[in-house]
Design an enzyme around this catalytic site. Structure first.
Site, mmCIF file in Angstrom:
data_model
loop_
_atom_site.group_PDB
_atom_site.id
_atom_site.type_symbol
_atom_site.label_atom_id
_atom_site.label_comp_id
_atom_site.label_asym_id
_atom_site.label_seq_id
_atom_site.Cartn_x
_atom_site.Cartn_y
_atom_site.Cartn_z
ATOM 1 N N ASN A 11 73.764 67.467 39.322
ATOM 2 C CA ASN A 11 73.206 66.365 40.109
ATOM 3 C C ASN A 11 74.308 65.835 41.018
ATOM 4 O OD1 ASN A 11 72.051 64.048 41.099
ATOM 5 N ND2 ASN A 11 71.996 62.957 39.134
ATOM 6 N N TRP A 12 74.192 66.170 42.301
ATOM 7 C CA TRP A 12 75.263 65.796 43.236
ATOM 8 C C TRP A 12 75.101 64.390 43.801
ATOM 9 C CZ3 TRP A 12 75.713 71.075 46.350
ATOM 10 C CH2 TRP A 12 76.305 72.016 45.502
ATOM 11 N N LYS A 13 74.017 63.719 43.432
ATOM 12 C CA LYS A 13 73.804 62.335 43.869
ATOM 13 C C LYS A 13 74.019 62.213 45.385
ATOM 14 C CE LYS A 13 74.913 61.007 39.214
ATOM 15 N NZ LYS A 13 75.393 60.010 38.257
ATOM 16 N N HIS A 97 65.444 59.480 37.307
ATOM 17 C CA HIS A 97 66.850 59.292 36.955
ATOM 18 C C HIS A 97 67.146 57.799 36.831
ATOM 19 C CE1 HIS A 97 71.208 59.171 37.318
ATOM 20 N NE2 HIS A 97 71.197 60.424 36.917
ATOM 21 N N GLU A 169 69.538 60.714 28.996
ATOM 22 C CA GLU A 169 70.742 60.221 29.643
ATOM 23 C C GLU A 169 70.952 58.752 29.274
ATOM 24 O OE1 GLU A 169 71.966 62.703 33.193
ATOM 25 O OE2 GLU A 169 70.574 61.214 33.944
ATOM 26 N N GLY A 175 78.412 58.266 34.512
ATOM 27 C CA GLY A 175 79.448 57.929 35.490
ATOM 28 C C GLY A 175 80.498 56.965 34.958
ATOM 29 N N SER A 215 78.496 61.797 31.630
ATOM 30 C CA SER A 215 79.923 62.120 31.553
ATOM 31 C C SER A 215 80.211 63.431 30.816
ATOM 32 C CB SER A 215 80.693 60.963 30.906
ATOM 33 O OG SER A 215 80.536 59.773 31.658
ATOM 34 N N GLY A 236 76.677 65.203 36.361
ATOM 35 C CA GLY A 236 76.902 64.519 37.627
ATOM 36 C C GLY A 236 78.294 64.818 38.154
ATOM 37 N N GLY A 237 79.230 63.889 37.919
ATOM 38 C CA GLY A 237 80.584 63.978 38.470
ATOM 39 C C GLY A 237 81.237 65.351 38.330
HETATM 40 P P1 PGA Z 1 77.741 61.877 35.166
HETATM 41 O O1 PGA Z 1 76.233 61.756 35.705
HETATM 42 O O2 PGA Z 1 77.895 63.246 34.606
HETATM 43 O O3 PGA Z 1 78.592 61.625 36.364
HETATM 44 O O4 PGA Z 1 77.884 60.813 34.102
HETATM 45 C C1 PGA Z 1 75.159 62.301 34.994
HETATM 46 C C2 PGA Z 1 73.874 62.018 35.717
HETATM 47 O O5 PGA Z 1 73.714 60.920 36.241
HETATM 48 O O6 PGA Z 1 72.982 62.875 35.819
#
Ligand code: PGA
Length: 255
Positions: A11-13, A97, A169, A175, A215, A236-237
């Protein structure tokens, strides 16, 4: 026990324009080319979807939007539709999400309409659920996640539920660098699967892939992914770095 193919999603947001997205997608493609028995999908910004679809053409990596509107087309300024994303080459869609719930007032009832829209367009949805820190501290995890499942999956056919993916999640782990312990993750994943078993029966519930998100990184992926009801991760990150994402994918196939 049903064998479920692990499913890793990036997920590149709101990161990376078309050219950077295409480069990162190509790098992930190269680094994961030898991995078998794993599903991989990338969720770039809407602006970069076409570039990523082009970069991944001929590979087994899927692409999807980070949210879709319930309507297929019409007067919905600023929205993405499942139908148009499908036309652009997408196979998947994120729905619900926590950042959409938090910043855009997304509700599980609206997610339900979006899930119907995804199926109507031929996209496979990943429906996200999870509690806040306050809800966890108040001992309300199962109530919150159960409500998100009841409202979000309302009126869907059993075979539709069996074919979608769920992402657990915990909002407090997204994050933040905080990760649920493998035991905390397994506990909620097992709850989700028992909820599914009550709704669609144990056999179909055994087919549903449930990703963990929050995370996830190469250093904690193996422990989380080795839990019996954790079938992959929504990253995500760490997915913004091809080597990190590939390292997590590697651990998903041999946890
Ligand atoms: P993160 O994000 O890995 O940066 O915590 C996960 C997500 O929001 O899908």
């Amino acid at each position: 026990m049903t064998r479920r193919t692990p499913f890793l999603a990036a997920n590149w947001k709101l990161h990376l324009g078309p050219a950077e997205s295409a480069r990162l997608a190509s790098d992930i493609r190269v680094r994961t080319a030898d991995l078998r028995d794993v599903t991989i999908a990338i969720f770039p910004t809407a602006l970069s979807i076409t570039a990523v679809v082009d970069a991944l053409r001929g590979s087994s990596i899927g692409v999807g939007p980070q949210e879709i509107e319930a309507a297929p087309i019409g007067a919905w300024t600023g929205a993405n539709s499942a139908t148009l994303c499908r036309a652009a080459g997408c196979e998947f869609a994120l729905v619900g999400h926590s950042e959409r719930r938090q910043h855009y007032g997304e509700t599980s009832q609206r997610c339900n309409q979006r899930l119907f829209a995804a199926f109507a367009a031929g996209l496979v949805p990943i429906y996200c659920v999870g509690e806040t820190l306050g809800e966890r501290r108040a001992g309300r995890v199962e109530q919150v996640v159960g409500d998100q499942l009841s409202a979000g999956l309302d009126r869907l056919e059993s075979d539709q539920i069996a074919s979608l993916t769920l992402a657990y999640e915990p909002v407090w782990a997204i994050g933040t660098g905080e990760t649920a312990t493998p035991e905390q993750a397994q506990q909620v994943h097992a709850f989700i699967r028992s909820w599914l078993a009550a709704r669609i029966g144990p056999t179909l519930a055994g087919q549903v892939r449930i990703q963990y998100g929050g995370s996830v990184k190469p250093s904690n992926a193996a422990e989380i992914l080795s839990q019996p009801d954790v079938d992959g991760a929504l990253v995500g990150g760490a997915s913004l770095d091809a080597a990190n994402f590939a390292a997590i994918a590697m651990q998903a196939i041999s946890p």
